[in-house]
Design an enzyme around this catalytic site. Structure first.
Site, PDB file in Angstrom:
ATOM      1  N   ASN A  10     -13.916   7.865  28.814  1.00  0.00           N
ATOM      2  CA  ASN A  10     -14.464   7.464  27.955  1.00  0.00           C
ATOM      3  C   ASN A  10     -16.232   7.102  27.944  1.00  0.00           C
ATOM      4  O   ASN A  10     -16.468   5.647  28.926  1.00  0.00           O
ATOM      5  CB  ASN A  10     -14.083   5.841  27.293  1.00  0.00           C
ATOM      6  CG  ASN A  10     -15.146   5.127  26.185  1.00  0.00           C
ATOM      7  OD1 ASN A  10     -16.007   5.249  26.121  1.00  0.00           O
ATOM      8  ND2 ASN A  10     -13.916   4.126  25.131  1.00  0.00           N
ATOM      9  N   HIS A  12     -18.627   6.452  27.369  1.00  0.00           N
ATOM     10  CA  HIS A  12     -19.634   4.847  26.731  1.00  0.00           C
ATOM     11  C   HIS A  12     -19.098   3.705  27.853  1.00  0.00           C
ATOM     12  O   HIS A  12     -19.979   3.008  28.142  1.00  0.00           O
ATOM     13  CB  HIS A  12     -19.261   4.092  25.345  1.00  0.00           C
ATOM     14  CG  HIS A  12     -19.487   2.602  24.348  1.00  0.00           C
ATOM     15  ND1 HIS A  12     -20.356   2.651  24.042  1.00  0.00           N
ATOM     16  CD2 HIS A  12     -18.898   1.793  24.766  1.00  0.00           C
ATOM     17  CE1 HIS A  12     -21.093   1.385  23.597  1.00  0.00           C
ATOM     18  NE2 HIS A  12     -19.131   0.939  24.088  1.00  0.00           N
ATOM     19  N   LYS A  13     -18.064   3.649  28.068  1.00  0.00           N
ATOM     20  CA  LYS A  13     -17.167   2.528  29.105  1.00  0.00           C
ATOM     21  C   LYS A  13     -17.986   2.803  30.062  1.00  0.00           C
ATOM     22  O   LYS A  13     -18.442   2.199  30.669  1.00  0.00           O
ATOM     23  CB  LYS A  13     -15.915   2.498  29.515  1.00  0.00           C
ATOM     24  CG  LYS A  13     -14.961   2.471  27.950  1.00  0.00           C
ATOM     25  CD  LYS A  13     -13.570   2.070  27.402  1.00  0.00           C
ATOM     26  CE  LYS A  13     -12.908   2.024  26.309  1.00  0.00           C
ATOM     27  NZ  LYS A  13     -11.365   1.335  26.702  1.00  0.00           N
ATOM     28  N   ASP A  69      -7.440  -2.201  28.485  1.00  0.00           N
ATOM     29  CA  ASP A  69      -7.054  -1.742  27.064  1.00  0.00           C
ATOM     30  C   ASP A  69      -7.550  -2.656  26.425  1.00  0.00           C
ATOM     31  O   ASP A  69      -8.028  -4.233  26.595  1.00  0.00           O
ATOM     32  CB  ASP A  69      -5.833  -1.736  27.469  1.00  0.00           C
ATOM     33  CG  ASP A  69      -5.139  -1.688  26.188  1.00  0.00           C
ATOM     34  OD1 ASP A  69      -5.311  -0.484  25.849  1.00  0.00           O
ATOM     35  OD2 ASP A  69      -4.040  -2.612  25.509  1.00  0.00           O
TER      36      ASP A  69
HETATM   37  P1  IMP Z   1      -9.686   0.360  23.873  1.00  0.00           P
HETATM   38  O1  IMP Z   1      -7.794   0.048  24.694  1.00  0.00           O
HETATM   39  O2  IMP Z   1     -10.826  -0.442  24.389  1.00  0.00           O
HETATM   40  O3  IMP Z   1      -9.801   2.204  23.936  1.00  0.00           O
HETATM   41  O4  IMP Z   1      -9.641   0.260  23.014  1.00  0.00           O
HETATM   42  C1  IMP Z   1      -8.415   1.012  21.350  1.00  0.00           C
HETATM   43  C2  IMP Z   1      -9.001   0.480  19.992  1.00  0.00           C
HETATM   44  O5  IMP Z   1      -9.178  -1.057  20.142  1.00  0.00           O
HETATM   45  C3  IMP Z   1     -10.313   1.012  19.910  1.00  0.00           C
HETATM   46  O6  IMP Z   1      -9.733   2.854  19.294  1.00  0.00           O
HETATM   47  C4  IMP Z   1     -11.043   0.351  18.567  1.00  0.00           C
HETATM   48  O7  IMP Z   1     -10.256   0.894  17.851  1.00  0.00           O
HETATM   49  C5  IMP Z   1     -10.782  -0.867  18.868  1.00  0.00           C
HETATM   50  N1  IMP Z   1     -11.589  -1.222  19.888  1.00  0.00           N
HETATM   51  C6  IMP Z   1     -11.829  -1.786  21.132  1.00  0.00           C
HETATM   52  N2  IMP Z   1     -12.664  -2.196  21.518  1.00  0.00           N
HETATM   53  C7  IMP Z   1     -13.277  -2.647  20.164  1.00  0.00           C
HETATM   54  C8  IMP Z   1     -14.831  -2.413  20.268  1.00  0.00           C
HETATM   55  O8  IMP Z   1     -16.042  -2.879  20.964  1.00  0.00           O
HETATM   56  N3  IMP Z   1     -15.345  -2.735  18.856  1.00  0.00           N
HETATM   57  C9  IMP Z   1     -14.523  -2.009  18.071  1.00  0.00           C
HETATM   58  N4  IMP Z   1     -13.412  -1.569  18.338  1.00  0.00           N
HETATM   59  C10 IMP Z   1     -12.572  -1.227  19.251  1.00  0.00           C
END
Ligand code: IMP
Length: 193
Positions: A10, A12-13, A69
């Site tokens: 990702n 952005h991350k 996560d």
């Molecule tokens: P991940 O584990 O960071 O990929 O996040 C899993 C899901 O959580 C993402 O697909 C978003 O739906 C939601 N999510 C995580 N962080 C954010 C954020 O900063 N803003 C909005 N949704 C988020």
């Protein structure tokens, strides 16, 4: 400079974490180590999923690494969607599908409390460390703003009158769950010899 893998592609991350780069580590993405694996995330906690991803990279590629996560937990929905945040409205759903589902499920409910949460698992020199970042807020009744991603348009952090989607990336990165967890890990890494 020492290298450490961030178990994500990702952009952005990666950008967010590199912005905090100290003089100690160069951050590599999965692409940088030629990992194109679809890393499983089958645990039912943020901690479990973060560690599962970090273990995968360490075991298969032999790199010290960290993985994160995240998700949103909504009080009136018994803390759903939680670890299922990405695919809350179904396997191939869009962010919009997820937001619509949440707004529908909260219709008529007075309790709008929600929390974004990130867990980072760091595997370093044979040790495992966890860092958690959280931000409390409310789910609003209609979309507000078009920046960001995921649940940003329907989440207003406590103490603010704008949604995450109405904030610039810079503003959001000062207060977000992910920024808090990254900051904690960075403070820890800075102290290492
Ligand atoms: P991940 O584990 O960071 O990929 O996040 C899993 C899901 O959580 C993402 O697909 C978003 O739906 C939601 N999510 C995580 N962080 C954010 C954020 O900063 N803003 C909005 N949704 C988020």
């Amino acid at each position: 400079m020492k290298k450490i893998v961030f178990a994500t592609n990702n952009a952005h991350k990666i950008e967010e974490v590199r912005a905090k780069l100290s003089s100690k580590f160069t951050i590599l993405s999965l692409r940088d180590i030629n990992c194109n694996d679809d890393i499983p995330e089958t645990a039912n906690t943020f901690i479990g999923n973060a560690e599962q991803k970090a273990i995968w990279v360490l075991d298969k590629y032999g790199h010290d690494c960290f993985a994160d996560d995240s998700g949103i937990e909504i009080e009136a929905l018994d803390n759903r969607p939680g670890v299922f945040s990405a695919r809350y409205a179904g396997e191939d759903c869009s962010f919009d599908d997820n937001n619509k589902k949440v707004l529908q499920e909260l219709e008529g409910k007075a309790n709008r409390n929600a929390k974004f949460s990130t867990t980072i698992c760091l595997k370093l020199k044979g040790e495992t460390y966890f860092f958690v970042g959280e931000i409390d807020g409310k789910i609003i009744t209609n979309y507000a703003g078009s920046k960001g991603f995921g649940y940003d348009p329907i989440f207003v952090p406590n103490g603010y009158d704008r949604s995450f989607a109405q904030m610039t990336l810079e503003e959001k990165n000062k207060i977000s769950h992910r920024a808090i967890a990254v900051e904690k890990m960075w403070a820890f890494l800075e102290k290492l010899n």
